[in-house]
Design a protein around this motif. Structure first.
Motif, PDB file in Angstrom:
ATOM      1  N   ILE A   1       1.080  -1.077  -0.103  1.00 50.80           N
ATOM      2  CA  ILE A   1      -0.094   0.036  -0.140  1.00 50.80           C
ATOM      3  C   ILE A   1       0.945   1.187  -0.027  1.00 50.80           C
ATOM      4  CG2 ILE A   1      -1.704   1.412   1.310  1.00 50.80           C
ATOM      5  CD1 ILE A   1      -2.607  -1.401   2.606  1.00 50.80           C
ATOM      6  N   TYR A   2       0.742   2.075  -1.034  1.00 55.74           N
ATOM      7  CA  TYR A   2       1.627   3.298  -1.040  1.00 55.74           C
ATOM      8  C   TYR A   2       0.968   4.554  -1.149  1.00 55.74           C
ATOM      9  CZ  TYR A   2       5.260   0.145  -2.718  1.00 55.74           C
ATOM     10  OH  TYR A   2       6.059  -0.870  -2.917  1.00 55.74           O
ATOM     11  N   TYR A   3       1.149   5.712  -0.704  1.00 56.53           N
ATOM     12  CA  TYR A   3       0.325   6.948  -1.026  1.00 56.53           C
ATOM     13  C   TYR A   3       1.595   8.054  -0.538  1.00 56.53           C
ATOM     14  CZ  TYR A   3      -0.333   7.627   4.133  1.00 56.53           C
ATOM     15  OH  TYR A   3      -0.049   7.733   5.576  1.00 56.53           O
ATOM     16  N   GLY A   4       1.310   9.367  -1.223  1.00 57.51           N
ATOM     17  CA  GLY A   4       2.046  10.360  -0.923  1.00 57.51           C
ATOM     18  C   GLY A   4       2.733  10.670  -2.194  1.00 57.51           C
ATOM     19  N   SER A   5       3.380  12.042  -2.004  1.00 57.94           N
ATOM     20  CA  SER A   5       4.207  12.608  -3.234  1.00 57.94           C
ATOM     21  C   SER A   5       5.378  12.897  -2.937  1.00 57.94           C
ATOM     22  CB  SER A   5       3.018  13.677  -3.730  1.00 57.94           C
ATOM     23  OG  SER A   5       3.569  14.427  -4.719  1.00 57.94           O
ATOM     24  N   PRO A   6       6.269  12.410  -3.381  1.00 57.62           N
ATOM     25  CA  PRO A   6       6.016  11.067  -3.989  1.00 57.62           C
ATOM     26  C   PRO A   6       5.577   9.879  -3.374  1.00 57.62           C
ATOM     27  CG  PRO A   6       8.404  11.289  -3.478  1.00 57.62           C
ATOM     28  CD  PRO A   6       7.774  12.496  -3.132  1.00 57.62           C
ATOM     29  N   ALA A   7       4.880   8.905  -3.977  1.00 56.16           N
ATOM     30  CA  ALA A   7       4.352   7.744  -3.118  1.00 56.16           C
ATOM     31  C   ALA A   7       5.477   7.045  -2.420  1.00 56.16           C
ATOM     32  CB  ALA A   7       3.527   6.847  -4.272  1.00 56.16           C
ATOM     33  N   LYS A   8       5.280   6.710  -1.323  1.00 55.71           N
ATOM     34  CA  LYS A   8       6.059   5.674  -0.428  1.00 55.71           C
ATOM     35  C   LYS A   8       5.347   4.542   0.113  1.00 55.71           C
ATOM     36  CE  LYS A   8       9.422   9.173   0.713  1.00 55.71           C
ATOM     37  NZ  LYS A   8       9.767   9.276  -0.378  1.00 55.71           N
ATOM     38  N   PHE A   9       5.963   3.524   0.200  1.00 61.46           N
ATOM     39  CA  PHE A   9       5.455   2.032   0.896  1.00 61.46           C
ATOM     40  C   PHE A   9       4.862   2.654   2.395  1.00 61.46           C
ATOM     41  CE2 PHE A   9       5.882  -1.459   3.714  1.00 61.46           C
ATOM     42  CZ  PHE A   9       4.935  -2.398   2.843  1.00 61.46           C
ATOM     43  N   VAL A  10       3.818   2.202   2.799  1.00 64.94           N
ATOM     44  CA  VAL A  10       3.055   2.501   3.896  1.00 64.94           C
ATOM     45  C   VAL A  10       3.043   1.278   4.787  1.00 64.94           C
ATOM     46  CG1 VAL A  10       1.122   3.293   5.257  1.00 64.94           C
ATOM     47  CG2 VAL A  10       1.626   4.303   2.813  1.00 64.94           C
ATOM     48  N   LYS A  11       2.389   0.213   4.088  1.00 63.55           N
ATOM     49  CA  LYS A  11       2.093  -1.251   4.591  1.00 63.55           C
ATOM     50  C   LYS A  11       1.849  -2.381   3.527  1.00 63.55           C
ATOM     51  CE  LYS A  11      -2.478  -0.460   6.430  1.00 63.55           C
ATOM     52  NZ  LYS A  11      -3.458  -0.614   7.585  1.00 63.55           N
ATOM     53  N   PRO A  12       1.941  -3.626   4.116  1.00 66.47           N
ATOM     54  CA  PRO A  12       1.629  -4.731   3.069  1.00 66.47           C
ATOM     55  C   PRO A  12       0.016  -4.892   3.036  1.00 66.47           C
ATOM     56  CG  PRO A  12       2.551  -5.701   5.014  1.00 66.47           C
ATOM     57  CD  PRO A  12       2.720  -4.147   5.362  1.00 66.47           C
ATOM     58  N   ARG A  13      -0.298  -5.292   1.856  1.00 66.41           N
ATOM     59  CA  ARG A  13      -1.467  -5.554   1.566  1.00 66.41           C
ATOM     60  C   ARG A  13      -1.888  -7.269   1.428  1.00 66.41           C
ATOM     61  NH1 ARG A  13      -4.634  -4.344  -4.175  1.00 66.41           N
ATOM     62  NH2 ARG A  13      -6.858  -3.886  -3.257  1.00 66.41           N
ATOM     63  N   GLN A  14      -3.131  -7.517   2.033  1.00 66.30           N
ATOM     64  CA  GLN A  14      -3.706  -8.887   2.028  1.00 66.30           C
ATOM     65  C   GLN A  14      -3.614  -9.555   0.610  1.00 66.30           C
ATOM     66  OE1 GLN A  14      -6.952  -9.924   4.482  1.00 66.30           O
ATOM     67  NE2 GLN A  14      -6.804  -8.235   5.652  1.00 66.30           N
ATOM     68  N   LYS A  15      -2.875 -10.662   0.665  1.00 60.22           N
ATOM     69  CA  LYS A  15      -2.837 -11.397  -0.907  1.00 60.22           C
ATOM     70  C   LYS A  15      -3.735 -12.582  -0.876  1.00 60.22           C
ATOM     71  CE  LYS A  15       0.285 -13.821  -3.705  1.00 60.22           C
ATOM     72  NZ  LYS A  15       1.824 -14.232  -3.981  1.00 60.22           N
ATOM     73  N   GLU A  16      -3.935 -13.525   0.359  1.00 60.46           N
ATOM     74  CA  GLU A  16      -4.344 -14.489   0.265  1.00 60.46           C
ATOM     75  C   GLU A  16      -6.015 -14.504   0.183  1.00 60.46           C
ATOM     76  OE1 GLU A  16      -1.973 -13.707   2.508  1.00 60.46           O
ATOM     77  OE2 GLU A  16      -0.623 -14.970   1.513  1.00 60.46           O
ATOM     78  N   LYS A  17      -6.531 -13.521   0.688  1.00 56.35           N
ATOM     79  CA  LYS A  17      -8.169 -13.499   0.824  1.00 56.35           C
ATOM     80  C   LYS A  17      -8.544 -13.108  -0.654  1.00 56.35           C
ATOM     81  CE  LYS A  17     -11.984 -11.545   3.208  1.00 56.35           C
ATOM     82  NZ  LYS A  17     -12.463 -10.661   4.238  1.00 56.35           N
TER      83      LYS A  17
END
Length: 131
Positions: free
Chosen positions: A101-117
């Protein structure tokens, strides 16, 4: 899925690729090509080619299960990696890592996103993940 008011810029040589289960939300700007604005020439579509500034034309790729929030801007050569999501009003200048999960200007990594579900739901719909 491409929602209203999205622009894809790059001319005849620009390339934009969207894979399965991807979304580009309202107002996004996908820039597959642009002048570099470094003063090596003039800019704009009405300028004869021999007077153009240096062009930066590279594909933009949105891999499967990735999404862009409202008003995201993606620059040439960026890959939005599998499962990544970019939050509203972000500027993406570098490719993302999978399932982040990314956001900002410039975009930066925030946290992982669920994959399995997400993969499980897609497979329930008949999608053959990894095949």
């Amino acid at each position: 899925h491409i929602t209203p008011f999205v622009s894809v810029i790059g001319g005849k040589k620009g390339e934009f690729i969207m894979e399965d289960f991807t979304t580009v939300a309202a107002g996004c700007r996908i820039i597959c090509g642009s002048e570099e604005y470094l003063g090596e020439g003039l800019v704009g579509p009405t300028v004869p080619e021999k007077y153009h500034d240096k062009l930066n034309i590279k594909p933009v790729i949105i891999e499967k299960f990735a999404s862009l929030g409202t008003n995201v801007v993606v620059m040439p050569g960026v890959t939005i990696a599998e499962g990544s999501v970019v939050g509203a009003n972000s500027l993406v200048t570098k490719s993302t890592e999978p399932w982040g999960i990314y956001y900002g200007s410039p975009a930066k990594f925030v946290k992982p996103r669920q994959k399995e579900k997400m993969i499980k739901m897609a497979e329930e719909l008949g999608y053959k993940y990894g095949k």
